[in-house]
Write a protein that holds these residues in place. Structure first.
Motif, PDB file in Angstrom:
ATOM      1  N   SER A  60       0.842  -1.195   0.000  1.00 54.20           N
ATOM      2  CA  SER A  60       0.000   0.000   0.000  1.00 54.20           C
ATOM      3  C   SER A  60       0.876   1.244   0.000  1.00 54.20           C
ATOM      4  CB  SER A  60      -0.918   0.022   1.224  1.00 54.20           C
ATOM      5  OG  SER A  60      -1.867  -1.017   1.162  1.00 54.20           O
ATOM      6  N   ILE A  61       0.384   2.296  -0.646  1.00 58.99           N
ATOM      7  CA  ILE A  61       1.118   3.560  -0.690  1.00 58.99           C
ATOM      8  C   ILE A  61       0.134   4.715  -0.622  1.00 58.99           C
ATOM      9  CG2 ILE A  61       1.137   3.575  -3.229  1.00 58.99           C
ATOM     10  CD1 ILE A  61       3.892   5.018  -3.015  1.00 58.99           C
ATOM     11  N   THR A  62       0.492   5.737   0.111  1.00 55.40           N
ATOM     12  CA  THR A  62      -0.231   7.004   0.116  1.00 55.40           C
ATOM     13  C   THR A  62       0.760   8.078  -0.294  1.00 55.40           C
ATOM     14  OG1 THR A  62      -1.732   6.284   1.863  1.00 55.40           O
ATOM     15  CG2 THR A  62      -1.545   8.645   1.500  1.00 55.40           C
ATOM     16  N   ALA A  63       0.458   8.789  -1.381  1.00 58.48           N
ATOM     17  CA  ALA A  63       1.412   9.747  -1.938  1.00 58.48           C
ATOM     18  C   ALA A  63       0.664  10.888  -2.602  1.00 58.48           C
ATOM     19  CB  ALA A  63       2.318   9.055  -2.966  1.00 58.48           C
ATOM     20  N   PRO A  64       1.278  12.070  -2.678  1.00 54.97           N
ATOM     21  CA  PRO A  64       0.646  13.176  -3.403  1.00 54.97           C
ATOM     22  C   PRO A  64       0.630  12.887  -4.899  1.00 54.97           C
ATOM     23  CG  PRO A  64       2.875  13.760  -2.770  1.00 54.97           C
ATOM     24  CD  PRO A  64       2.582  12.452  -2.102  1.00 54.97           C
ATOM     25  N   ASP A  65      -0.338  13.445  -5.594  1.00 51.00           N
ATOM     26  CA  ASP A  65      -0.399  13.289  -7.050  1.00 51.00           C
ATOM     27  C   ASP A  65       0.648  14.149  -7.741  1.00 51.00           C
ATOM     28  OD1 ASP A  65      -2.594  11.517  -6.989  1.00 51.00           O
ATOM     29  OD2 ASP A  65      -3.977  13.199  -6.785  1.00 51.00           O
ATOM     30  N   THR A  66       0.926  15.312  -7.154  1.00 51.72           N
ATOM     31  CA  THR A  66       1.847  16.255  -7.780  1.00 51.72           C
ATOM     32  C   THR A  66       2.740  16.903  -6.732  1.00 51.72           C
ATOM     33  OG1 THR A  66       0.291  18.102  -7.587  1.00 51.72           O
ATOM     34  CG2 THR A  66       0.190  16.793  -9.616  1.00 51.72           C
ATOM     35  N   ALA A  67       3.846  17.443  -7.193  1.00 54.39           N
ATOM     36  CA  ALA A  67       4.740  18.259  -6.373  1.00 54.39           C
ATOM     37  C   ALA A  67       5.492  19.177  -7.322  1.00 54.39           C
ATOM     38  CB  ALA A  67       5.703  17.388  -5.572  1.00 54.39           C
ATOM     39  N   LYS A  68       6.256  20.112  -6.768  1.00 55.18           N
ATOM     40  CA  LYS A  68       6.994  21.062  -7.584  1.00 55.18           C
ATOM     41  C   LYS A  68       8.494  20.884  -7.396  1.00 55.18           C
ATOM     42  CE  LYS A  68       3.352  24.581  -7.418  1.00 55.18           C
ATOM     43  NZ  LYS A  68       3.006  25.975  -7.015  1.00 55.18           N
ATOM     44  N   GLN A 266       6.980  -2.559 -10.327  1.00 54.28           N
ATOM     45  CA  GLN A 266       6.903  -1.320 -11.088  1.00 54.28           C
ATOM     46  C   GLN A 266       6.485  -0.178 -10.162  1.00 54.28           C
ATOM     47  OE1 GLN A 266       4.605  -2.019 -14.714  1.00 54.28           O
ATOM     48  NE2 GLN A 266       5.296  -4.140 -14.762  1.00 54.28           N
ATOM     49  N   ALA A 267       6.178   0.961 -10.745  1.00 57.18           N
ATOM     50  CA  ALA A 267       5.835   2.133  -9.934  1.00 57.18           C
ATOM     51  C   ALA A 267       4.609   1.851  -9.075  1.00 57.18           C
ATOM     52  CB  ALA A 267       5.583   3.332 -10.835  1.00 57.18           C
ATOM     53  N   LEU A 268       4.741   2.049  -7.769  1.00 56.67           N
ATOM     54  CA  LEU A 268       3.599   1.909  -6.870  1.00 56.67           C
ATOM     55  C   LEU A 268       2.703   3.136  -6.948  1.00 56.67           C
ATOM     56  CD1 LEU A 268       5.570   0.494  -3.816  1.00 56.67           C
ATOM     57  CD2 LEU A 268       4.120  -0.805  -5.399  1.00 56.67           C
ATOM     58  N   ALA A 269       3.279   4.250  -7.364  1.00 56.66           N
ATOM     59  CA  ALA A 269       2.556   5.503  -7.584  1.00 56.66           C
ATOM     60  C   ALA A 269       3.391   6.346  -8.530  1.00 56.66           C
ATOM     61  CB  ALA A 269       2.318   6.248  -6.275  1.00 56.66           C
ATOM     62  N   THR A 270       2.744   7.264  -9.231  1.00 56.08           N
ATOM     63  CA  THR A 270       3.450   8.200 -10.104  1.00 56.08           C
ATOM     64  C   THR A 270       3.142   9.613  -9.643  1.00 56.08           C
ATOM     65  OG1 THR A 270       3.367   6.683 -11.996  1.00 56.08           O
ATOM     66  CG2 THR A 270       3.766   9.015 -12.463  1.00 56.08           C
ATOM     67  N   ILE A 271       4.168  10.302  -9.186  1.00 56.74           N
ATOM     68  CA  ILE A 271       4.028  11.665  -8.678  1.00 56.74           C
ATOM     69  C   ILE A 271       4.584  12.605  -9.739  1.00 56.74           C
ATOM     70  CG2 ILE A 271       4.634  13.250  -6.806  1.00 56.74           C
ATOM     71  CD1 ILE A 271       5.254  10.547  -5.191  1.00 56.74           C
ATOM     72  N   THR A 272       3.744  13.446 -10.299  1.00 52.83           N
ATOM     73  CA  THR A 272       4.154  14.362 -11.359  1.00 52.83           C
ATOM     74  C   THR A 272       4.826  15.591 -10.754  1.00 52.83           C
ATOM     75  OG1 THR A 272       2.328  13.619 -12.761  1.00 52.83           O
ATOM     76  CG2 THR A 272       3.372  15.721 -13.327  1.00 52.83           C
ATOM     77  N   ILE A 273       6.031  15.892 -11.238  1.00 51.74           N
ATOM     78  CA  ILE A 273       6.791  17.032 -10.727  1.00 51.74           C
ATOM     79  C   ILE A 273       6.732  18.165 -11.745  1.00 51.74           C
ATOM     80  CG2 ILE A 273       8.996  17.831  -9.833  1.00 51.74           C
ATOM     81  CD1 ILE A 273       7.672  15.531  -8.242  1.00 51.74           C
ATOM     82  N   GLY A 274       6.161  19.282 -11.331  1.00 52.01           N
ATOM     83  CA  GLY A 274       6.043  20.438 -12.204  1.00 52.01           C
ATOM     84  C   GLY A 274       7.027  21.524 -11.830  1.00 52.01           C
TER      85      GLY A 274
END
Length: 306
Positions: A60-68, A266-274
């Motif tokens: 299980s993973i809890t992660a933000p969808d995005t970050a900068k 593989q990726a447990l989550a994908t966090i998009t970095i803007g």
């Protein structure tokens, strides 16, 4: 003699809210999403008779969808609920020792810190769980690329305190109870490894993809660098038997090294970095003189000149 170490899906864990003091930028907790990845693990138990098994596992993973870029953010990882069976073939299980889970520190990040989340484990004995940073040899290393959940780095391989046949580290005693302490119908023992909160800083635009350890030999079947390893113990043939066990996220019972990892590797989550980062403060506007009764129309007019 066969041993199983089954991880069955549990509800997604809640996002940890603790933030290190002094952080310039942190991802908003409201943007966090929880997910549980279920997959098959190819596991080898080195017992009197070597066992090749395909076991249901999960993370299980809890992660933000995005970050900068330049932002520090946290995500939380936790293996799903596990089970120690009462019997396997001719063996009666007694306990599990030296439990260990490895994750990779994601690319495109600068590691800030990691901690075991208090109150998220159940049914564990032995050495208290801790998370440390290690290198490919499993040695504590401030520049290592791997995060290890273990009991004082006592494992069945890939580390300076490893052993294939002695108790140690995180352990589970057989109680034949479920997560609520009630007797199980099949005599199995349920337990839960703790969650780990990881904090990193985003380095560049792109993505950050947390995953279990699968780089190098860690993806190969029956490797001491596999992400999930432990020492299963049982009584069989009139004596105590040890079965050091090594699991990799691959389908099948004895996959070749060139077989790709499944969803668990593989990726447990994908966090998009803007694009982003700290913004220079804007100079404050001088307050208006309350005694001023006129406006310089010439200055206003200059705003509209070509």
């Amino acid at each position: 003699m066969s041993f199983t170490h089954v991880r069955r899906a549990a509800g997604p864990i809640a996002a940890a809210a603790t933030v290190a003091a002094g952080t310039l930028l942190m991802a908003s907790p409201a943007s966090a999403a929880s997910n549980t990845v279920e997959f098959q693990g190819a596991c080898q138990a080195r017992a009197i008779l070597t066992q090749h098994m395909s076991q249901p596992l999960g993370m299980s993973i809890t992660a933000p969808d995005t970050a900068k870029v330049g932002e520090e953010f946290s995500y939380t990882l936790q293996p799903t609920v596990s089970s120690l069976p009462d019997k396997e073939s001719i063996a009666t299980t007694t306990d599990i020792q030296r439990l260990k889970i490895d994750w990779e520190i994601p690319e495109n990040t600068e590691f800030v810190g990691a901690t075991v989340v208090a109150g998220t484990s159940k049914g564990l004995v032995g050495v208290a769980p801790s998370v440390i940073r290690v290198n490919e040899a499993g040695e504590p290393d401030a520049a290592g690329t791997i995060l290890r959940l273990s009991g004082d780095n006592e494992t069945v391989g890939n580390g300076p305190k490893s052993s294939l046949n002695t108790p140690g580290g995180i352990a589970v005693e057989k109680t034949k109870t479920d997560m609520d302490g009630n007797p199980t119908a099949d005599g199995s023992t349920k337990f839960q490894l703790p969650a780990v909160e990881v904090t990193v800083k985003a380095l560049a635009e792109g993505v950050v993809t947390p995953k279990v350890r699968v780089s190098g030999d860690a993806a190969n079947y029956n490797s001491e660098t596999n992400y999930d390893t432990f020492l299963a113990r049982a009584f069989a043939l009139g004596s105590q038997q040890n079965a050091p066990t090594f699991c990799t996220p691959k389908d099948g019972k004895r996959p070749a090294n060139d077989v790709p990892v499944n969803a668990g590797g593989q990726a447990l989550a994908t966090i998009t970095i803007g694009a982003g980062g700290p913004v220079d403060p804007v100079d404050p506007v001088d307050p208006v003189d309350p005694g001023a009764g006129s406006v310089d129309l010439g200055s206003l007019g200059s705003l509209f000149q070509s």
